[in-house]
Enzyme design. Structure first.
Site, PDB file in Angstrom:
ATOM      1  CG  ASP A 103      -4.411   2.925  -0.391  1.00  0.00           C
ATOM      2  OD1 ASP A 103      -4.993   3.490  -1.334  1.00  0.00           O
ATOM      3  OD2 ASP A 103      -3.407   2.205  -0.533  1.00  0.00           O
ATOM      4  CG  ASP A 105      -4.599  -1.635   6.729  1.00  0.00           C
ATOM      5  OD1 ASP A 105      -4.038  -2.593   6.190  1.00  0.00           O
ATOM      6  OD2 ASP A 105      -5.561  -1.031   6.222  1.00  0.00           O
ATOM      7  CD  GLU A 136       0.161  -0.332   1.546  1.00  0.00           C
ATOM      8  OE1 GLU A 136      -0.594   0.018   0.628  1.00  0.00           O
ATOM      9  OE2 GLU A 136       0.044  -1.400   2.151  1.00  0.00           O
ATOM     10  CD  GLU A 137      -0.745   0.594   6.235  1.00  0.00           C
ATOM     11  OE1 GLU A 137      -1.370   1.663   6.414  1.00  0.00           O
ATOM     12  OE2 GLU A 137      -1.067  -0.242   5.372  1.00  0.00           O
ATOM     13  CG  ASP A 147       1.297  -4.172   1.953  1.00  0.00           C
ATOM     14  OD1 ASP A 147       0.735  -3.879   3.026  1.00  0.00           O
ATOM     15  OD2 ASP A 147       0.706  -4.178   0.853  1.00  0.00           O
ATOM     16  CG  LEU A 161      -3.572  -7.018   6.691  1.00  0.00           C
ATOM     17  CD1 LEU A 161      -3.054  -8.403   7.059  1.00  0.00           C
ATOM     18  CD2 LEU A 161      -4.579  -6.552   7.723  1.00  0.00           C
ATOM     19  CG  ASP A 162      -1.473  -7.359  -0.631  1.00  0.00           C
ATOM     20  OD1 ASP A 162      -1.430  -6.311  -1.298  1.00  0.00           O
ATOM     21  OD2 ASP A 162      -1.931  -8.437  -1.076  1.00  0.00           O
ATOM     22  CD  GLU A 200       1.580  -3.175  -2.851  1.00  0.00           C
ATOM     23  OE1 GLU A 200       0.542  -3.360  -2.177  1.00  0.00           O
ATOM     24  OE2 GLU A 200       1.691  -2.245  -3.687  1.00  0.00           O
TER      25      GLU A 200
END
Length: 365
Positions: free
Chosen positions: A90, A96, A119-120, A140, A142-143, A302
């Site tokens: 993404d 983020d 996630e990052e 995560d 910043l969803d 998530e």
């Protein structure tokens, strides 16, 4: 058939009873009061575990810092892309990257964490031995960040485990079923900054950030979905409907039938959509489809935490038909830290109806 994707013979976890409720100060916004039902007080009283309390204080600090960054994104020139992609391909927004740095710094330096999964970050982050503790956190930072530039609510999602290995710490400490989660929560950055947190067996609790005190204040104890399933609301990205399997297509078509059809509500930020589902009722769906056969949402940071919270609130969480069988989401055993899964969560009324449709369509037994 097992209810809501739970194996035959396994009871669906019951929502906690009211005796676990914490006293909430009704006038917590008044300058005349002297009792403050803060997150700090709640955590210390609930855990009896100083190291876990330190970890959760670090998480709350990171949430406050991220909330501040989101609120000031426009004037601080934090809108737009950072020019990179994250672990799952993404595009990364500037926020983020900043929020991820905030959470990593807070958690690495709190002295309570051994492994972090974000996630990052492509790989797990192993905390240096001199700073390491006994917990593992998947998050995560910043969803819903695709919504940042248009000022739609975003959020942070996290799950906390206690590590099982002795030194050295390994990735196996995080590649476990969701049933092993100790604490899960999310923080939503919207009209207000709200933190929703649950300890296994101790209910779901809501805290709102009071900017005048810089503290999260306890506003609701033992939150549960409305009785009977609540409002008839479905939440999904219907732009993917052409790739859905026949059961999901049939269920969503039924939502639109009759004189009183379901209402469609979809923000595109999982935190916002799940938060609404917990408070109002209904169902949130992000199923597997012909294009994304394993779904699109990540298991560890998530699917698992949101499923854990939903079950603690008296709801249900399933993958639907996944890899040939109906599966309860928390029973999955991920093989990699960024593994994906389908997510079907919400009130039992609606989740069970989806699973029954799979049987009716002859897609499973």
């Amino acid at each position: 058939m097992a209810a809501a994707g739970y194996p035959a013979g396994q009871a669906v976890p019951a929502a906690p009873d009211a005796k676990d409720e914490m006293v909430i100060t009704a006038a917590s916004d008044s300058v005349s009061i002297s009792a403050f039902p803060t997150l700090t007080r709640y955590i210390i009283g609930k855990t009896g575990d100083s190291e876990l309390a330190v970890l959760l204080m670090a998480l709350s600090l990171a949430c406050k810092a991220t909330s501040r960054a989101c609120a000031k994104a426009g004037i601080a020139n934090l809108f737009g892309l950072a020019g990179e992609v994250n672990s799952t391909g993404d595009d990364q927004k500037k926020l983020d990257v900043l929020s991820n740095d905030i959470f990593i710094d807070a958690l690495v330096n709190c002295g309570a964490c051994a492994v972090l999964v974000s996630e990052e970050n492509e790989e797990p982050i192993f905390v240096p031995p001199e700073k390491a503790g006994r917990f593992v956190v998947a998050f995560d930072p910043l969803d819903g960040s695709s919504n940042i530039d248009c000022n739609v609510s975003t959020g942070t999602i996290f799950a906390v485990y206690e590590k099982v290995s002795k030194t050295p710490t390994s990735v196996d400490d995080i590649l476990r079923t969701g049933n092993d989660i100790m604490v899960a929560g999310y923080c939503m950055y919207g009209a207000a900054t709200e933190l929703v947190i649950t300890f296994k067996g101790h209910g779901v609790h809501r805290f709102t950030l009071d900017p005048s005190l810089g503290e999260f204040m306890h506003i609701a104890a033992n939150v549960t979905l409305p009785e009977g399933g609540g409002k008839k609301i479905y939440s999904c990205n219907e732009g993917n409907s052409g790739n859905w399997d026949p059961a999901i297509k049939a269920v969503v078509a039924k939502y639109k039938e009759g004189s009183k059809p379901y209402a469609a509500r979809y923000v595109g930020s999982m935190v916002s959509d799940v938060h609404r589902t917990i408070l109002y009722g209904g169902i949130y769906l992000y199923p597997a489809d012909a294009k994304s056969k394993n779904g699109k949402l990540r298991v560890l940071y998530e699917g698992f935490p949101m499923a854990f919270i939903m079950e603690q609130a008296g709801g249900a969480a399933s993958c639907g038909l996944f890899k040939g069988t109906i599966q309860r989401l928390l029973d999955l055993v991920p093989k990699s830290i960024h593994e994906k899964c389908p997510v079907i969560i919400g009130c039992k009324r609606d989740v069970e109806a989806v699973l029954e449709e799979y049987v009716k369509q002859g897609l499973c037994k």
